[in-house]
Scaffold this motif. Sequence first.
Motif, PDB file in Angstrom:
ATOM      1  N   THR A 207     -13.287   6.446 -13.970  1.00  0.00           N
ATOM      2  CA  THR A 207     -13.243   6.159 -15.395  1.00  0.00           C
ATOM      3  C   THR A 207     -12.073   5.206 -15.634  1.00  0.00           C
ATOM      4  OG1 THR A 207     -11.855   8.101 -15.810  1.00  0.00           O
ATOM      5  CG2 THR A 207     -14.231   8.366 -16.072  1.00  0.00           C
ATOM      6  N   VAL A 208     -12.222   4.324 -16.589  1.00  0.00           N
ATOM      7  CA  VAL A 208     -11.167   3.381 -16.929  1.00  0.00           C
ATOM      8  C   VAL A 208     -10.263   4.036 -17.974  1.00  0.00           C
ATOM      9  CG1 VAL A 208     -10.610   1.084 -17.799  1.00  0.00           C
ATOM     10  CG2 VAL A 208     -12.689   1.429 -16.435  1.00  0.00           C
ATOM     11  N   VAL A 209      -9.069   4.402 -17.554  1.00  0.00           N
ATOM     12  CA  VAL A 209      -8.103   4.991 -18.472  1.00  0.00           C
ATOM     13  C   VAL A 209      -7.504   3.919 -19.368  1.00  0.00           C
ATOM     14  CG1 VAL A 209      -5.924   6.278 -18.633  1.00  0.00           C
ATOM     15  CG2 VAL A 209      -7.570   6.805 -16.813  1.00  0.00           C
ATOM     16  N   SER A 210      -7.189   2.768 -18.779  1.00  0.00           N
ATOM     17  CA  SER A 210      -6.617   1.671 -19.551  1.00  0.00           C
ATOM     18  C   SER A 210      -6.872   0.356 -18.841  1.00  0.00           C
ATOM     19  CB  SER A 210      -5.110   1.866 -19.740  1.00  0.00           C
ATOM     20  OG  SER A 210      -4.558   0.816 -20.525  1.00  0.00           O
ATOM     21  N   ALA A 211      -7.130  -0.676 -19.618  1.00  0.00           N
ATOM     22  CA  ALA A 211      -7.184  -2.052 -19.134  1.00  0.00           C
ATOM     23  C   ALA A 211      -6.277  -2.837 -20.063  1.00  0.00           C
ATOM     24  CB  ALA A 211      -8.612  -2.593 -19.177  1.00  0.00           C
ATOM     25  N   ARG A 212      -5.155  -3.327 -19.556  1.00  0.00           N
ATOM     26  CA  ARG A 212      -4.127  -3.890 -20.408  1.00  0.00           C
ATOM     27  C   ARG A 212      -3.394  -5.013 -19.697  1.00  0.00           C
ATOM     28  NH1 ARG A 212      -1.244   0.149 -22.611  1.00  0.00           N
ATOM     29  NH2 ARG A 212       0.701  -0.965 -22.866  1.00  0.00           N
ATOM     30  N   SER A 213      -2.717  -5.833 -20.476  1.00  0.00           N
ATOM     31  CA  SER A 213      -1.809  -6.810 -19.894  1.00  0.00           C
ATOM     32  C   SER A 213      -0.613  -6.068 -19.318  1.00  0.00           C
ATOM     33  CB  SER A 213      -1.340  -7.805 -20.964  1.00  0.00           C
ATOM     34  OG  SER A 213      -0.331  -8.638 -20.437  1.00  0.00           O
ATOM     35  N   GLU A 221      -3.300  -3.821 -24.853  1.00  0.00           N
ATOM     36  CA  GLU A 221      -4.714  -3.545 -24.632  1.00  0.00           C
ATOM     37  C   GLU A 221      -5.604  -4.417 -25.513  1.00  0.00           C
ATOM     38  OE1 GLU A 221      -5.314   0.663 -25.122  1.00  0.00           O
ATOM     39  OE2 GLU A 221      -4.838   1.057 -23.022  1.00  0.00           O
ATOM     40  N   THR A 222      -5.117  -4.769 -26.690  1.00  0.00           N
ATOM     41  CA  THR A 222      -5.924  -5.550 -27.634  1.00  0.00           C
ATOM     42  C   THR A 222      -6.283  -6.912 -27.071  1.00  0.00           C
ATOM     43  OG1 THR A 222      -4.877  -4.421 -29.499  1.00  0.00           O
ATOM     44  CG2 THR A 222      -5.998  -6.502 -29.962  1.00  0.00           C
ATOM     45  N   VAL A 223      -5.339  -7.590 -26.436  1.00  0.00           N
ATOM     46  CA  VAL A 223      -5.603  -8.936 -25.927  1.00  0.00           C
ATOM     47  C   VAL A 223      -6.686  -8.916 -24.853  1.00  0.00           C
ATOM     48  CG1 VAL A 223      -3.812  -8.915 -24.132  1.00  0.00           C
ATOM     49  CG2 VAL A 223      -4.504 -11.081 -25.153  1.00  0.00           C
ATOM     50  N   VAL A 224      -6.780  -7.811 -24.113  1.00  0.00           N
ATOM     51  CA  VAL A 224      -7.776  -7.713 -23.045  1.00  0.00           C
ATOM     52  C   VAL A 224      -9.181  -7.534 -23.616  1.00  0.00           C
ATOM     53  CG1 VAL A 224      -8.468  -6.313 -21.033  1.00  0.00           C
ATOM     54  CG2 VAL A 224      -6.070  -6.877 -21.403  1.00  0.00           C
ATOM     55  N   ARG A 225      -9.284  -7.134 -24.871  1.00  0.00           N
ATOM     56  CA  ARG A 225     -10.600  -6.931 -25.487  1.00  0.00           C
ATOM     57  C   ARG A 225     -11.200  -8.220 -26.041  1.00  0.00           C
ATOM     58  NH1 ARG A 225      -7.868  -2.507 -28.435  1.00  0.00           N
ATOM     59  NH2 ARG A 225      -8.005  -0.615 -27.157  1.00  0.00           N
ATOM     60  N   LEU A 241      -7.172   3.512 -13.409  1.00  0.00           N
ATOM     61  CA  LEU A 241      -8.448   4.167 -13.190  1.00  0.00           C
ATOM     62  C   LEU A 241      -8.221   5.614 -12.748  1.00  0.00           C
ATOM     63  CD1 LEU A 241     -10.123   1.338 -11.052  1.00  0.00           C
ATOM     64  CD2 LEU A 241     -10.110   1.561 -13.545  1.00  0.00           C
ATOM     65  N   ARG A 242      -9.179   6.474 -13.093  1.00  0.00           N
ATOM     66  CA  ARG A 242      -9.133   7.881 -12.681  1.00  0.00           C
ATOM     67  C   ARG A 242     -10.363   8.169 -11.835  1.00  0.00           C
ATOM     68  NH1 ARG A 242      -4.803  10.995 -13.150  1.00  0.00           N
ATOM     69  NH2 ARG A 242      -4.568  10.435 -15.345  1.00  0.00           N
ATOM     70  N   ARG A 243     -10.140   8.704 -10.628  1.00  0.00           N
ATOM     71  CA  ARG A 243     -11.255   9.043  -9.746  1.00  0.00           C
ATOM     72  C   ARG A 243     -12.045  10.224 -10.316  1.00  0.00           C
ATOM     73  NH1 ARG A 243     -12.810   9.287  -4.143  1.00  0.00           N
ATOM     74  NH2 ARG A 243     -15.003   9.901  -4.309  1.00  0.00           N
ATOM     75  N   CYS A 244     -13.346  10.039 -10.419  1.00  0.00           N
ATOM     76  CA  CYS A 244     -14.190  11.093 -10.974  1.00  0.00           C
ATOM     77  C   CYS A 244     -14.478  12.178  -9.926  1.00  0.00           C
ATOM     78  CB  CYS A 244     -15.537  10.517 -11.430  1.00  0.00           C
ATOM     79  SG  CYS A 244     -15.399   9.341 -12.790  1.00  0.00           S
ATOM     80  N   PRO A 245     -14.736  13.396 -10.370  1.00  0.00           N
ATOM     81  CA  PRO A 245     -15.171  14.443  -9.431  1.00  0.00           C
ATOM     82  C   PRO A 245     -16.490  14.033  -8.782  1.00  0.00           C
ATOM     83  CG  PRO A 245     -14.545  15.379 -11.550  1.00  0.00           C
ATOM     84  CD  PRO A 245     -14.599  13.897 -11.741  1.00  0.00           C
ATOM     85  N   PRO A 246     -16.734  14.506  -7.562  1.00  0.00           N
ATOM     86  CA  PRO A 246     -18.008  14.163  -6.893  1.00  0.00           C
ATOM     87  C   PRO A 246     -19.203  14.764  -7.605  1.00  0.00           C
ATOM     88  CG  PRO A 246     -16.791  15.825  -5.660  1.00  0.00           C
ATOM     89  CD  PRO A 246     -15.890  15.375  -6.771  1.00  0.00           C
TER      90      PRO A 246
END
Length: 246
Positions: A207-213, A221-225, A241-246
């Motif tokens: 899962t994407v926890v954050s995508a940011r400069s 985070e706003t500029v990346v959107r 990123l957070r690794r998801c459970p299997p």
Amino acid sequence: MTRPRAKDPSLRRSLALFRAFMREQDDPASCYALLARDAVDQVEAYDGPVAGRTVVDVGGGSGYFTEEFRRRGADAFLFEPDPTELGEKPPDSTVIADGYLLPLRDAAADVTFSSNVLEHVADPEIFLSELVRVTRPGGLIYVSFTNWLSPWGGHEWAPWHYLGAERARARYRRRTGKAPKHTLGENLFAVHIGPTLRQVRARDDVTVVSARSRYWPFLAETVVRAPGLREIATWNLLLILRRCPP
């Protein structure tokens, strides 16, 4: 447990990093030590203290990040494919290994860390898959990279890469009298934010926890959107990123 989202960093912090970066050629130790402290601060902002946890630093060069993780009590290990990047005294237990095929079992790490490596690999998707593989379910994956259209996308021959890679490389040779370290398509690749975000968002194992400069002092985070604008204005994209459970 849900952790709070990291706050936008301060202008003071951004200026300090910028000043250190401008002195990188003359004082690389101070520059990278500061960058390492800042990066581990970011990891802890999203995932809590690293003390007692296993951290895998992929492509960490001479080991500044690995050493900072260790100073904070983590069991940190450096995996670096290029021996010439290690410097005179790499961290103990450093492993020469390609990020496409890490000599680690599945789910070995609590935190997998990669700073400014993605733009140097020919297949970012495979590289990211390997980072995910070695991260335990619930573990954190920290990935940052300098995107091609950022002002520093051409690395030592930036910002002239906007006029074309070969023209920028030729200018660097004329100005310095030496060949540039990076060659587009060999050890530097045109990685863009939009396609990278689509790749990671399409995965079912993170899962994407954050995508940011990584370095912006506000609206990180706003500029990346903002499609288009983000390719120039972000400078350096940080993916948490957070690794998801299997």
